[in-house]
Motif scaffolding. Structure first.
Motif, PDB file in Angstrom:
ATOM      1  N   ARG A  91      12.220 -17.324  59.716  1.00 16.50           N
ATOM      2  CA  ARG A  91      12.126 -16.029  59.997  1.00 16.50           C
ATOM      3  C   ARG A  91      13.305 -15.428  60.521  1.00 16.50           C
ATOM      4  NH1 ARG A  91       6.271 -15.534  62.721  1.00 16.50           N
ATOM      5  NH2 ARG A  91       4.948 -15.655  60.856  1.00 16.50           N
ATOM      6  N   ARG A  92      14.381 -16.072  61.030  1.00 16.24           N
ATOM      7  CA  ARG A  92      15.486 -15.875  61.782  1.00 16.24           C
ATOM      8  C   ARG A  92      16.500 -15.585  60.620  1.00 16.24           C
ATOM      9  NH1 ARG A  92      17.105 -19.995  66.472  1.00 16.24           N
ATOM     10  NH2 ARG A  92      18.727 -18.333  66.680  1.00 16.24           N
ATOM     11  N   ARG A  93      17.129 -14.329  60.504  1.00 19.30           N
ATOM     12  CA  ARG A  93      18.123 -14.152  59.448  1.00 19.30           C
ATOM     13  C   ARG A  93      19.307 -15.028  59.550  1.00 19.30           C
ATOM     14  NH1 ARG A  93      19.064  -9.336  57.134  1.00 19.30           N
ATOM     15  NH2 ARG A  93      16.702  -9.207  57.107  1.00 19.30           N
ATOM     16  N   ALA A  94      19.896 -15.511  60.725  1.00 17.97           N
ATOM     17  CA  ALA A  94      20.962 -16.277  60.569  1.00 17.97           C
ATOM     18  C   ALA A  94      20.745 -17.516  60.189  1.00 17.97           C
ATOM     19  CB  ALA A  94      21.365 -16.653  62.139  1.00 17.97           C
ATOM     20  N   GLU A  95      19.384 -18.163  60.476  1.00 20.22           N
ATOM     21  CA  GLU A  95      18.986 -19.565  59.685  1.00 20.22           C
ATOM     22  C   GLU A  95      18.942 -19.317  58.482  1.00 20.22           C
ATOM     23  OE1 GLU A  95      19.276 -21.906  61.365  1.00 20.22           O
ATOM     24  OE2 GLU A  95      19.414 -21.147  63.527  1.00 20.22           O
ATOM     25  N   GLN A  96      18.416 -18.315  57.881  1.00 21.15           N
ATOM     26  CA  GLN A  96      18.295 -18.117  56.512  1.00 21.15           C
ATOM     27  C   GLN A  96      19.646 -18.164  55.662  1.00 21.15           C
ATOM     28  OE1 GLN A  96      16.205 -14.413  55.909  1.00 21.15           O
ATOM     29  NE2 GLN A  96      14.400 -15.000  56.777  1.00 21.15           N
ATOM     30  N   VAL A  97      20.659 -17.514  56.267  1.00 18.87           N
ATOM     31  CA  VAL A  97      21.985 -17.516  55.805  1.00 18.87           C
ATOM     32  C   VAL A  97      22.416 -18.814  55.830  1.00 18.87           C
ATOM     33  CG1 VAL A  97      24.401 -16.629  56.075  1.00 18.87           C
ATOM     34  CG2 VAL A  97      22.378 -15.090  56.235  1.00 18.87           C
ATOM     35  N   GLY A  98      22.332 -19.517  56.820  1.00 24.30           N
ATOM     36  CA  GLY A  98      22.738 -20.962  57.146  1.00 24.30           C
ATOM     37  C   GLY A  98      22.271 -21.879  56.074  1.00 24.30           C
ATOM     38  N   PHE A  99      20.836 -21.771  55.891  1.00 26.76           N
ATOM     39  CA  PHE A  99      20.201 -22.737  54.851  1.00 26.76           C
ATOM     40  C   PHE A  99      20.824 -22.350  53.351  1.00 26.76           C
ATOM     41  CE2 PHE A  99      16.877 -23.915  57.771  1.00 26.76           C
ATOM     42  CZ  PHE A  99      16.843 -25.098  57.813  1.00 26.76           C
ATOM     43  N   ALA A 100      20.954 -21.330  53.280  1.00 26.72           N
ATOM     44  CA  ALA A 100      21.517 -20.683  51.953  1.00 26.72           C
ATOM     45  C   ALA A 100      22.866 -21.100  51.476  1.00 26.72           C
ATOM     46  CB  ALA A 100      21.287 -19.093  51.598  1.00 26.72           C
ATOM     47  N   GLY A 101      23.693 -20.766  52.730  1.00 24.46           N
ATOM     48  CA  GLY A 101      25.062 -21.497  52.512  1.00 24.46           C
ATOM     49  C   GLY A 101      25.149 -23.004  52.309  1.00 24.46           C
ATOM     50  N   ARG A 102      24.306 -23.612  53.025  1.00 26.30           N
ATOM     51  CA  ARG A 102      24.271 -25.347  52.952  1.00 26.30           C
ATOM     52  C   ARG A 102      23.741 -25.775  51.484  1.00 26.30           C
ATOM     53  NH1 ARG A 102      23.168 -24.702  58.441  1.00 26.30           N
ATOM     54  NH2 ARG A 102      20.876 -24.736  57.890  1.00 26.30           N
ATOM     55  N   TYR A 103      22.973 -24.841  50.885  1.00 25.05           N
ATOM     56  CA  TYR A 103      22.243 -25.284  49.909  1.00 25.05           C
ATOM     57  C   TYR A 103      23.219 -25.061  48.631  1.00 25.05           C
ATOM     58  CZ  TYR A 103      19.785 -24.499  45.258  1.00 25.05           C
ATOM     59  OH  TYR A 103      19.376 -24.664  43.945  1.00 25.05           O
ATOM     60  N   VAL A 104      24.035 -24.010  48.525  1.00 24.43           N
ATOM     61  CA  VAL A 104      25.129 -23.485  47.677  1.00 24.43           C
ATOM     62  C   VAL A 104      26.340 -24.670  47.949  1.00 24.43           C
ATOM     63  CG1 VAL A 104      26.939 -22.100  46.885  1.00 24.43           C
ATOM     64  CG2 VAL A 104      24.558 -21.303  47.372  1.00 24.43           C
ATOM     65  N   THR A 105      26.633 -24.855  49.154  1.00 22.52           N
ATOM     66  CA  THR A 105      27.818 -26.063  49.281  1.00 22.52           C
ATOM     67  C   THR A 105      27.382 -27.459  48.709  1.00 22.52           C
ATOM     68  OG1 THR A 105      28.341 -24.542  51.328  1.00 22.52           O
ATOM     69  CG2 THR A 105      29.180 -26.918  50.910  1.00 22.52           C
ATOM     70  N   SER A 106      26.159 -27.766  49.335  1.00 22.72           N
ATOM     71  CA  SER A 106      25.793 -29.245  48.721  1.00 22.72           C
ATOM     72  C   SER A 106      25.603 -29.142  47.290  1.00 22.72           C
ATOM     73  CB  SER A 106      24.370 -29.767  49.400  1.00 22.72           C
ATOM     74  OG  SER A 106      23.277 -28.646  49.221  1.00 22.72           O
ATOM     75  N   GLY A 107      25.106 -28.014  46.571  1.00 23.54           N
ATOM     76  CA  GLY A 107      25.089 -28.011  45.090  1.00 23.54           C
ATOM     77  C   GLY A 107      26.327 -28.175  44.450  1.00 23.54           C
ATOM     78  N   LEU A 108      27.352 -27.548  45.055  1.00 24.67           N
ATOM     79  CA  LEU A 108      28.678 -27.602  44.541  1.00 24.67           C
ATOM     80  C   LEU A 108      29.172 -29.044  44.565  1.00 24.67           C
ATOM     81  CD1 LEU A 108      30.432 -24.574  45.657  1.00 24.67           C
ATOM     82  CD2 LEU A 108      30.093 -25.035  43.389  1.00 24.67           C
ATOM     83  N   ALA A 109      28.878 -29.675  45.775  1.00 24.85           N
ATOM     84  CA  ALA A 109      29.418 -31.049  46.131  1.00 24.85           C
ATOM     85  C   ALA A 109      28.678 -31.877  45.046  1.00 24.85           C
ATOM     86  CB  ALA A 109      28.932 -31.507  47.541  1.00 24.85           C
ATOM     87  N   LEU A 110      27.403 -32.015  44.497  1.00 25.68           N
ATOM     88  CA  LEU A 110      26.794 -32.957  43.922  1.00 25.68           C
ATOM     89  C   LEU A 110      27.360 -32.572  42.069  1.00 25.68           C
ATOM     90  CD1 LEU A 110      22.893 -32.636  44.455  1.00 25.68           C
ATOM     91  CD2 LEU A 110      24.310 -34.334  44.549  1.00 25.68           C
ATOM     92  N   ALA A 111      27.815 -31.208  42.059  1.00 24.71           N
ATOM     93  CA  ALA A 111      28.554 -30.897  40.688  1.00 24.71           C
ATOM     94  C   ALA A 111      29.783 -31.604  40.631  1.00 24.71           C
ATOM     95  CB  ALA A 111      28.514 -29.421  40.544  1.00 24.71           C
ATOM     96  N   ALA A 112      30.560 -31.588  41.836  1.00 29.13           N
ATOM     97  CA  ALA A 112      31.805 -32.238  41.946  1.00 29.13           C
ATOM     98  C   ALA A 112      31.761 -33.663  41.490  1.00 29.13           C
ATOM     99  CB  ALA A 112      32.749 -31.955  43.174  1.00 29.13           C
ATOM    100  N   ALA A 113      30.583 -34.318  42.313  1.00 30.36           N
ATOM    101  CA  ALA A 113      30.468 -35.787  41.871  1.00 30.36           C
ATOM    102  C   ALA A 113      29.946 -36.004  40.670  1.00 30.36           C
ATOM    103  CB  ALA A 113      29.192 -36.277  43.071  1.00 30.36           C
ATOM    104  N   LEU A 114      29.362 -35.280  39.866  1.00 30.22           N
ATOM    105  CA  LEU A 114      28.907 -35.525  38.683  1.00 30.22           C
ATOM    106  C   LEU A 114      30.352 -35.305  37.730  1.00 30.22           C
ATOM    107  CD1 LEU A 114      25.629 -33.608  38.374  1.00 30.22           C
ATOM    108  CD2 LEU A 114      25.962 -36.152  38.458  1.00 30.22           C
ATOM    109  N   VAL A 115      31.208 -34.419  37.970  1.00 36.25           N
ATOM    110  CA  VAL A 115      32.357 -34.355  37.294  1.00 36.25           C
ATOM    111  C   VAL A 115      33.510 -35.584  37.511  1.00 36.25           C
ATOM    112  CG1 VAL A 115      34.632 -33.084  37.196  1.00 36.25           C
ATOM    113  CG2 VAL A 115      32.342 -31.694  37.610  1.00 36.25           C
ATOM    114  N   PHE A 116      33.305 -36.165  38.752  1.00 34.36           N
ATOM    115  CA  PHE A 116      34.064 -37.233  38.801  1.00 34.36           C
ATOM    116  C   PHE A 116      33.563 -38.555  37.870  1.00 34.36           C
ATOM    117  CE2 PHE A 116      35.533 -35.937  43.442  1.00 34.36           C
ATOM    118  CZ  PHE A 116      36.503 -35.187  42.817  1.00 34.36           C
TER     119      PHE A 116
END
Length: 239
Positions: free
Chosen positions: A177-202
């Protein structure tokens, strides 16, 4: 993806330093917005100053192996690659960090002083301390970061998510319910998704559609598993 990661990494470091240095919600919002503007402007100007200058395109020498980052005896492929085998990955990051330091002084310092009443001054001082440190780390570790960042970023994001879930294991509703935590989870989700995409590119498998679900659902799997198994786990160890 490497340059995108470095941009996001600096933004996250800025936001974390603001969150630690400032406690008032209004000040956090203003300083976080300042951090976003600083990073975006730094990235845009670094891109415009790279070859070909004044455009949103980049000329690149390409990277064949980690040895390209640490050249001792090298036969250049063209004029730009003569002085930087991984052009523009090294040069553009130096320009980016220099511009970021300038915008910390030119944008965040006035915001911290005039809008936040000097309450955000510590975030300015910290930024001017860790930006030179990031430059000194970039010089010897650029190649290591280039090839290792997907795995390091993904692991860090997953561990951060699990740490948050563990701290609020007995009251997950309050956490989400905390807005800051929602933003944090969303940011980490996008960042980790980009990291997986970069690993697949490699590994040259990004074009295979079978791996796309890994990019979208892979970052969520550990957290979902945690929530699903919480009921059958002894939570008294966390309280």
């Amino acid at each position: 993806l490497y340059l995108t990661f470095m941009l996001l990494f600096l933004l996250i470091v800025h936001l974390v330093s603001v969150g630690i240095a400032v406690k008032k919600a209004r000040d956090i919002v203003w300083l976080s917005a300042s951090c976003l503007v600083e990073v975006l402007l730094s990235a845009l100007l670094a891109l415009l100053s790279s070859q070909p200058r004044g455009t949103l395109k980049l000329w690149s020498c390409g990277v064949d192996s980690i040895a390209d980052w640490y050249t001792t005896s090298y036969n250049p492929r063209d004029n730009y690659c003569a002085h930087e085998a991984v052009f523009p990955l090294w040069t553009s990051m130096m320009i980016f960090y220099a511009l970021a330091a300038g915008f910390v002084i030119g944008i965040r310092l006035p915001v911290a002083h005039f809008v936040c009443g000097d309450r955000g001054s510590r975030s300015v001082y910290w930024a001017l301390l860790y930006l030179p440190l990031l430059v000194f780390l970039q010089v010897p570790l650029g190649g290591v970061i280039y090839y290792g960042f997907p795995y390091a970023v993904f692991s860090t994001c997953i561990l951060a998510d699990l740490a948050k879930l563990t701290l609020y294991a007995n009251n997950l509703k309050q956490l989400f319910r905390r807005r800051a935590e929602q933003v944090g989870f969303a940011g980490r989700y996008v960042t980790s998704g980009l990291a997986l995409a970069a690993a697949l590119v490699f590994h040259n498998v990004m074009e295979d559609a079978r791996y796309l679900p890994v990019v979208f659902f892979g970052p969520l799997a550990p957290s979902v598993l945690f929530v699903l198994t919480k009921r059958i786990t002894k939570t008294s160890l966390w309280s």
